[in-house]
Design a protein around this motif. Structure first.
Motif, PDB file in Angstrom:
ATOM      1  N   GLU A 196      11.614   5.041  13.802  1.00 61.95           N
ATOM      2  CA  GLU A 196      10.982   3.907  14.475  1.00 61.95           C
ATOM      3  C   GLU A 196      11.980   2.755  14.594  1.00 61.95           C
ATOM      4  OE1 GLU A 196       7.022   1.218  13.645  1.00 61.95           O
ATOM      5  OE2 GLU A 196       6.888   3.393  13.296  1.00 61.95           O
ATOM      6  N   LEU A 197      12.193   2.330  15.828  1.00 63.20           N
ATOM      7  CA  LEU A 197      13.093   1.228  16.135  1.00 63.20           C
ATOM      8  C   LEU A 197      12.261   0.050  16.636  1.00 63.20           C
ATOM      9  CD1 LEU A 197      15.699   3.305  18.198  1.00 63.20           C
ATOM     10  CD2 LEU A 197      15.686   2.910  15.725  1.00 63.20           C
ATOM     11  N   ARG A 198      12.565  -1.148  16.152  1.00 68.68           N
ATOM     12  CA  ARG A 198      11.787  -2.318  16.550  1.00 68.68           C
ATOM     13  C   ARG A 198      12.693  -3.461  16.992  1.00 68.68           C
ATOM     14  NH1 ARG A 198       7.061  -2.870  11.874  1.00 68.68           N
ATOM     15  NH2 ARG A 198       6.031  -0.860  12.298  1.00 68.68           N
ATOM     16  N   GLU A 199      12.218  -4.196  17.988  1.00 70.48           N
ATOM     17  CA  GLU A 199      12.895  -5.407  18.461  1.00 70.48           C
ATOM     18  C   GLU A 199      11.879  -6.539  18.523  1.00 70.48           C
ATOM     19  OE1 GLU A 199      15.559  -7.072  22.236  1.00 70.48           O
ATOM     20  OE2 GLU A 199      14.420  -5.215  22.431  1.00 70.48           O
ATOM     21  N   ASP A 200      12.182  -7.650  17.844  1.00 65.78           N
ATOM     22  CA  ASP A 200      11.222  -8.752  17.840  1.00 65.78           C
ATOM     23  C   ASP A 200      11.332  -9.579  19.117  1.00 65.78           C
ATOM     24  OD1 ASP A 200      12.626 -11.550  17.316  1.00 65.78           O
ATOM     25  OD2 ASP A 200      13.705 -10.072  16.114  1.00 65.78           O
ATOM     26  N   ASP A 201      10.266 -10.300  19.418  1.00 63.63           N
ATOM     27  CA  ASP A 201      10.184 -11.045  20.672  1.00 63.63           C
ATOM     28  C   ASP A 201      10.876 -12.400  20.634  1.00 63.63           C
ATOM     29  OD1 ASP A 201       8.685  -9.054  21.860  1.00 63.63           O
ATOM     30  OD2 ASP A 201       6.765  -9.929  21.274  1.00 63.63           O
ATOM     31  N   TYR A 202      11.206 -12.897  19.449  1.00 65.12           N
ATOM     32  CA  TYR A 202      11.759 -14.247  19.339  1.00 65.12           C
ATOM     33  C   TYR A 202      13.283 -14.227  19.257  1.00 65.12           C
ATOM     34  CZ  TYR A 202      12.264 -19.098  17.842  1.00 65.12           C
ATOM     35  OH  TYR A 202      12.622 -20.408  17.753  1.00 65.12           O
ATOM     36  N   PHE A 203      13.818 -13.569  18.219  1.00 64.00           N
ATOM     37  CA  PHE A 203      15.269 -13.490  18.067  1.00 64.00           C
ATOM     38  C   PHE A 203      15.866 -12.315  18.848  1.00 64.00           C
ATOM     39  CE2 PHE A 203      13.957 -15.609  14.088  1.00 64.00           C
ATOM     40  CZ  PHE A 203      14.757 -16.747  14.150  1.00 64.00           C
ATOM     41  N   HIS A 204      15.023 -11.350  19.216  1.00 66.76           N
ATOM     42  CA  HIS A 204      15.471 -10.113  19.863  1.00 66.76           C
ATOM     43  C   HIS A 204      16.461  -9.347  18.978  1.00 66.76           C
ATOM     44  CE1 HIS A 204      13.306 -10.909  23.563  1.00 66.76           C
ATOM     45  NE2 HIS A 204      13.719 -12.171  23.459  1.00 66.76           N
ATOM     46  N   ASN A 205      16.216  -9.458  17.673  1.00 66.01           N
ATOM     47  CA  ASN A 205      16.969  -8.627  16.731  1.00 66.01           C
ATOM     48  C   ASN A 205      16.438  -7.199  16.790  1.00 66.01           C
ATOM     49  OD1 ASN A 205      18.525 -10.762  15.768  1.00 66.01           O
ATOM     50  ND2 ASN A 205      16.994 -11.322  14.239  1.00 66.01           N
ATOM     51  N   ARG A 206      17.328  -6.253  16.642  1.00 63.31           N
ATOM     52  CA  ARG A 206      16.947  -4.845  16.698  1.00 63.31           C
ATOM     53  C   ARG A 206      17.038  -4.230  15.306  1.00 63.31           C
ATOM     54  NH1 ARG A 206      19.463  -2.510  22.401  1.00 63.31           N
ATOM     55  NH2 ARG A 206      18.271  -3.911  23.752  1.00 63.31           N
ATOM     56  N   GLN A 207      15.984  -3.577  14.917  1.00 66.73           N
ATOM     57  CA  GLN A 207      15.830  -3.070  13.551  1.00 66.73           C
ATOM     58  C   GLN A 207      15.658  -1.563  13.554  1.00 66.73           C
ATOM     59  OE1 GLN A 207      12.218  -4.486  11.783  1.00 66.73           O
ATOM     60  NE2 GLN A 207      12.667  -3.679   9.760  1.00 66.73           N
ATOM     61  N   LEU A 208      16.314  -0.915  12.594  1.00 62.44           N
ATOM     62  CA  LEU A 208      15.999   0.471  12.272  1.00 62.44           C
ATOM     63  C   LEU A 208      14.909   0.412  11.215  1.00 62.44           C
ATOM     64  CD1 LEU A 208      16.364   3.522  12.186  1.00 62.44           C
ATOM     65  CD2 LEU A 208      18.410   3.189  10.772  1.00 62.44           C
ATOM     66  N   HIS A 209      13.661   0.500  11.653  1.00 61.78           N
ATOM     67  CA  HIS A 209      12.532   0.262  10.760  1.00 61.78           C
ATOM     68  C   HIS A 209      12.253   1.467   9.869  1.00 61.78           C
ATOM     69  CE1 HIS A 209       8.191   0.012   9.693  1.00 61.78           C
ATOM     70  NE2 HIS A 209       8.514  -1.257   9.453  1.00 61.78           N
ATOM     71  N   THR A 210      12.234   2.655  10.454  1.00 62.93           N
ATOM     72  CA  THR A 210      11.964   3.886   9.706  1.00 62.93           C
ATOM     73  C   THR A 210      12.894   4.968  10.213  1.00 62.93           C
ATOM     74  OG1 THR A 210       9.617   3.292   9.576  1.00 62.93           O
ATOM     75  CG2 THR A 210      10.192   5.561   9.046  1.00 62.93           C
ATOM     76  N   LEU A 211      13.555   5.671   9.298  1.00 61.81           N
ATOM     77  CA  LEU A 211      14.459   6.748   9.679  1.00 61.81           C
ATOM     78  C   LEU A 211      13.882   8.091   9.245  1.00 61.81           C
ATOM     79  CD1 LEU A 211      17.219   7.773  10.749  1.00 61.81           C
ATOM     80  CD2 LEU A 211      18.128   7.397   8.440  1.00 61.81           C
ATOM     81  N   ASN A 212      13.645   8.964  10.216  1.00 62.34           N
ATOM     82  CA  ASN A 212      13.318  10.360   9.943  1.00 62.34           C
ATOM     83  C   ASN A 212      12.097  10.519   9.025  1.00 62.34           C
ATOM     84  OD1 ASN A 212      14.014  13.198  10.282  1.00 62.34           O
ATOM     85  ND2 ASN A 212      14.647  13.187   8.144  1.00 62.34           N
ATOM     86  N   ASP A 213      11.026   9.854   9.356  1.00 66.74           N
ATOM     87  CA  ASP A 213       9.779  10.023   8.611  1.00 66.74           C
ATOM     88  C   ASP A 213       9.210  11.420   8.897  1.00 66.74           C
ATOM     89  OD1 ASP A 213       7.347   9.820   7.317  1.00 66.74           O
ATOM     90  OD2 ASP A 213       6.478   8.454   8.794  1.00 66.74           O
ATOM     91  N   THR A 214       8.976  12.202   7.849  1.00 71.25           N
ATOM     92  CA  THR A 214       8.379  13.545   8.004  1.00 71.25           C
ATOM     93  C   THR A 214       7.068  13.677   7.227  1.00 71.25           C
ATOM     94  OG1 THR A 214       9.721  14.403   6.172  1.00 71.25           O
ATOM     95  CG2 THR A 214      10.619  14.654   8.404  1.00 71.25           C
ATOM     96  N   SER A 215       6.458  12.555   6.874  1.00 67.36           N
ATOM     97  CA  SER A 215       5.237  12.601   6.064  1.00 67.36           C
ATOM     98  C   SER A 215       4.075  13.273   6.792  1.00 67.36           C
ATOM     99  CB  SER A 215       4.836  11.184   5.642  1.00 67.36           C
ATOM    100  OG  SER A 215       4.592  10.362   6.772  1.00 67.36           O
ATOM    101  N   HIS A 216       4.151  13.358   8.113  1.00 64.85           N
ATOM    102  CA  HIS A 216       3.096  13.998   8.896  1.00 64.85           C
ATOM    103  C   HIS A 216       3.189  15.518   8.878  1.00 64.85           C
ATOM    104  CE1 HIS A 216       6.662  13.043  11.229  1.00 64.85           C
ATOM    105  NE2 HIS A 216       6.445  14.153  11.920  1.00 64.85           N
ATOM    106  N   LEU A 217       4.285  16.058   8.368  1.00 66.28           N
ATOM    107  CA  LEU A 217       4.482  17.509   8.315  1.00 66.28           C
ATOM    108  C   LEU A 217       4.047  18.001   6.945  1.00 66.28           C
ATOM    109  CD1 LEU A 217       7.977  17.734  10.051  1.00 66.28           C
ATOM    110  CD2 LEU A 217       5.694  17.869  11.093  1.00 66.28           C
ATOM    111  N   ALA A 218       3.097  18.911   6.923  1.00 67.96           N
ATOM    112  CA  ALA A 218       2.439  19.287   5.685  1.00 67.96           C
ATOM    113  C   ALA A 218       3.373  19.936   4.678  1.00 67.96           C
ATOM    114  CB  ALA A 218       1.278  20.236   5.982  1.00 67.96           C
TER     115      ALA A 218
END
Length: 210
Positions: free
Chosen positions: A186-208
């Motif tokens: 999950e990659l996120r960019e905020d609306d004010y500073f327009h900083n770009r974040q690597l919020h979540t890397l390779n989440d596999t919690s949905h895979l049983a």
């Protein structure tokens, strides 16, 4: 807030057959198809029901099958883009992994790693991969849509992230963001500073089974 969900396709036939992937057009296994549905459900849960969503995918079969599950769940149509493909391994694509391992020349620890010749005829360099991933992401981000999904491959993911944070190409030769099959980044960019974040890397919690 803009959020880009980068999905790496789940298990494909070249994984279980121990073949080199790249541009080899393998399909998802039965387990991979089940995981694609789990991915679609997990992404759907992260996006508000009334939000506009855009879906982009590599045009290889295993990513298209993953995108199909997302498209059905979200009620959208995927845009296919061959620039989102995995790195091409040239003559090694579809061959046993051992064939590649016996011929592969690793990059030097320092120096020009982006144009390094790995010793495989027809294979892309890291520079060639980056020079298609970077503009592909730029084109995707020209849209004002706040929820975008990219379905790609494990190796390509590194350069999607590098392009997201605008990493210079000479530095990108040292970058590696580890991903497993079926992960959600999950990659996120905020609306004010327009900083770009690597919020979540390779989440596999949905895979049983992970």
């Amino acid at each position: 807030m803009r959020t880009v969900y980068v999905v790496t396709h789940p298990e494909a036939t070249h994984h279980v057959d121990r073949l080199v992937g790249g541009w080899y057009d393998s399909a998802l296994t039965p387990a991979g198809l089940r995981d694609a549905e789990a991915i679609a459900a997990a992404v759907r849960a992260r996006i508000p029901e009334d939000a506009e969503v855009e879906l982009y995918s590599s045009d290889l079969r295993r990513t298209v099958q993953t995108a199909d599950a997302l498209a059905a769940r979200l009620g959208v149509v995927a845009t296919l883009d061959d620039r989102l493909r995995e790195k091409s391994y040239g003559d090694a694509g579809g061959r046993p992994q051992r064939w590649l391992d016996d011929r592969f020349r690793p990059p030097p620890p320092v120096g020009d790693r982006m144009t390094h010749d790995e010793g495989i005829p027809g294979a892309e360099t890291k520079a060639a991969l980056a020079h298609r991933i970077y503009p592909a992401l730029d084109d995707i981000l020209r849209s004002d849509c706040r929820h975008q999904i990219i379905v790609t491959h494990g190796g390509a993911l590194t350069f999607v992230i590098a392009a997201w944070i605008r990493m210079p190409l000479d530095a990108a030769g040292y970058a590696h963001f580890h991903a497993t099959s079926g992960g959600i980044t999950e990659l996120r960019e905020d609306d004010y500073f327009h900083n770009r974040q690597l919020h979540t890397l390779n989440d596999t919690s949905h895979l049983a089974d992970r």
